[in-house]
Design a protein around this motif. Structure first.
Motif, PDB file in Angstrom:
ATOM      1  N   GLY A   5      38.301  11.325  47.698  1.00 22.04           N
ATOM      2  CA  GLY A   5      39.392  12.212  48.651  1.00 22.04           C
ATOM      3  C   GLY A   5      39.340  13.519  48.698  1.00 22.04           C
ATOM      4  N   VAL A   6      40.528  14.023  49.120  1.00 21.32           N
ATOM      5  CA  VAL A   6      40.864  15.434  49.352  1.00 21.32           C
ATOM      6  C   VAL A   6      42.177  15.984  48.518  1.00 21.32           C
ATOM      7  N   GLY A   7      42.053  17.170  48.159  1.00 23.66           N
ATOM      8  CA  GLY A   7      43.245  17.867  47.456  1.00 23.66           C
ATOM      9  C   GLY A   7      44.445  18.209  48.375  1.00 23.66           C
ATOM     10  N   ASP A   8      45.540  18.184  48.282  1.00 22.18           N
ATOM     11  CA  ASP A   8      46.758  18.684  49.054  1.00 22.18           C
ATOM     12  C   ASP A   8      47.395  19.818  48.545  1.00 22.18           C
ATOM     13  N   ALA A   9      48.463  20.271  49.212  1.00 23.00           N
ATOM     14  CA  ALA A   9      48.971  21.304  48.821  1.00 23.00           C
ATOM     15  C   ALA A   9      49.565  21.267  47.303  1.00 23.00           C
ATOM     16  N   ARG A  17      43.242  19.294  52.305  1.00 19.68           N
ATOM     17  CA  ARG A  17      44.039  18.629  53.149  1.00 19.68           C
ATOM     18  C   ARG A  17      44.304  19.230  54.321  1.00 19.68           C
ATOM     19  N   ASP A  18      44.848  20.437  54.038  1.00 20.06           N
ATOM     20  CA  ASP A  18      45.530  21.265  55.069  1.00 20.06           C
ATOM     21  C   ASP A  18      44.526  22.011  55.828  1.00 20.06           C
ATOM     22  N   GLY A  22      45.609  15.167  64.756  1.00 18.74           N
ATOM     23  CA  GLY A  22      46.794  15.616  63.810  1.00 18.74           C
ATOM     24  C   GLY A  22      46.518  14.388  62.595  1.00 18.74           C
ATOM     25  N   ALA A  23      47.574  14.456  61.790  1.00 21.27           N
ATOM     26  CA  ALA A  23      47.544  13.747  60.603  1.00 21.27           C
ATOM     27  C   ALA A  23      47.221  12.301  60.496  1.00 21.27           C
ATOM     28  N   ARG A  24      47.679  11.714  61.569  1.00 21.51           N
ATOM     29  CA  ARG A  24      47.241  10.152  61.641  1.00 21.51           C
ATOM     30  C   ARG A  24      45.907  10.023  61.612  1.00 21.51           C
ATOM     31  N   ASP A  25      45.024  11.179  61.972  1.00 20.59           N
ATOM     32  CA  ASP A  25      43.658  11.085  62.573  1.00 20.59           C
ATOM     33  C   ASP A  25      42.814  11.532  61.104  1.00 20.59           C
ATOM     34  N   LEU A  26      43.584  11.814  60.190  1.00 21.89           N
ATOM     35  CA  LEU A  26      42.833  12.154  59.052  1.00 21.89           C
ATOM     36  C   LEU A  26      42.381  11.051  58.009  1.00 21.89           C
TER      37      LEU A  26
END
Length: 251
Positions: A106-110, A134-135, A147-151
């Motif tokens: 996965g990917v790290g978020d803020a 993530r950002d 947008g976010a739903r496409d990640l």
């Protein structure tokens, strides 16, 4: 800019373009069918988070579950392809000096990055700011109307995870040396977004992202098909069917 080629990768006959994604930043672009990217870990220790969408129909995108189960694997390397959620092949890994890239971490978020590295904002730190993966990916997708739903689930190129006896995943430090590289050949017109932020499971408390060099070249003509004996296409029956589904869009 000179092109550094690892000795165990074939020389590139003609470079279309090349660029460097600086440490801790992000990049996106469209790679047309028949184009390829060579990604090089320039300094060692890089992580290249990546997401993939079909360019003209971005609702079709990389599907992690189908990619892994169709090829009976939990990691990615030469011979593996990246499946879309429509059973087509977005891209193929045609060369690889590492033998292992992580599709699971996965990917790290803020929130995660703030807890590990603290906060360093652009207003005070300029280019030394801390950017989370993530950002970074969302910023690149936004440039293309997504947008976010496409990640969707991402791939972490240049990174490796180990599985403990209890099933827990752990980050393998020192996996990617300086000069490690892989070639990614695109079988569809594909929107790619990259982030060079550290892997979310990297246990280091120091924010030490690394740059990645991209070298683009043409692997085959847009109106051609990958031959039946291609290493990626013939790797398993599922891949052959995936290429047939893909070719029907273009032939």
């Amino acid at each position: 800019m000179s092109t550094q080629i690892p000795v165990d990768l074939a020389p590139i006959p003609h470079v279309a373009w090349e660029t460097v994604i600086p440490a801790g930043t992000h990049w996106s672009g469209v790679l047309r069918r028949g184009m390829a990217l060579r990604a090089v870990d320039s300094e060692g220790g890089a992580n290249l988070a990546a997401v993939f969408h079909r360019h003209d129909e971005p609702l079709e995108r990389y599907n992690m579950a189908d990619t892994l189960k169709a090829q009976h694997t939990a990691h990615l390397t030469r011979g593996h392809v990246l499946y879309s959620d429509m059973g087509r092949v977005l891209a193929s890994i045609t060369a690889d000096t590492l033998g292992w890239h992580d599709p699971l971490g996965g990917v790290g978020d803020a929130q995660l990055f703030a807890s590990k590295y603290g906060v360093a904002r652009y207003q005070q730190h300029r280019n030394a700011m801390i950017r989370n993966g993530r950002d970074s990916l969302l910023l690149e997708l936004a440039k293309h109307g997504l947008g976010a739903r496409d990640l969707v689930a991402n791939i972490n190129f240049f990174s490796k995870l180990a599985i403990g006896e209890d099933g827990a995943l752990s980050f393998v430090a020192g996996h990617s040396p300086a000069g490690a590289a892989f070639d990614l050949r695109f079988e569809m017109d594909t929107l790619v977004a990259f982030s060079t932020a550290p892997h979310p499971l990297n246990p280091s408390s120091e924010y030490e992202p690394k740059p990645v060099k991209l070298i683009a070249y043409r692997a085959y003509a847009t109106d051609a098909c990958v031959p039946a004996d291609d290493f990626c296409r013939s790797a398993c029956p599922e891949n052959e069917r995936g290429f047939v589904n893909t070719d029907r869009l273009f032939v």
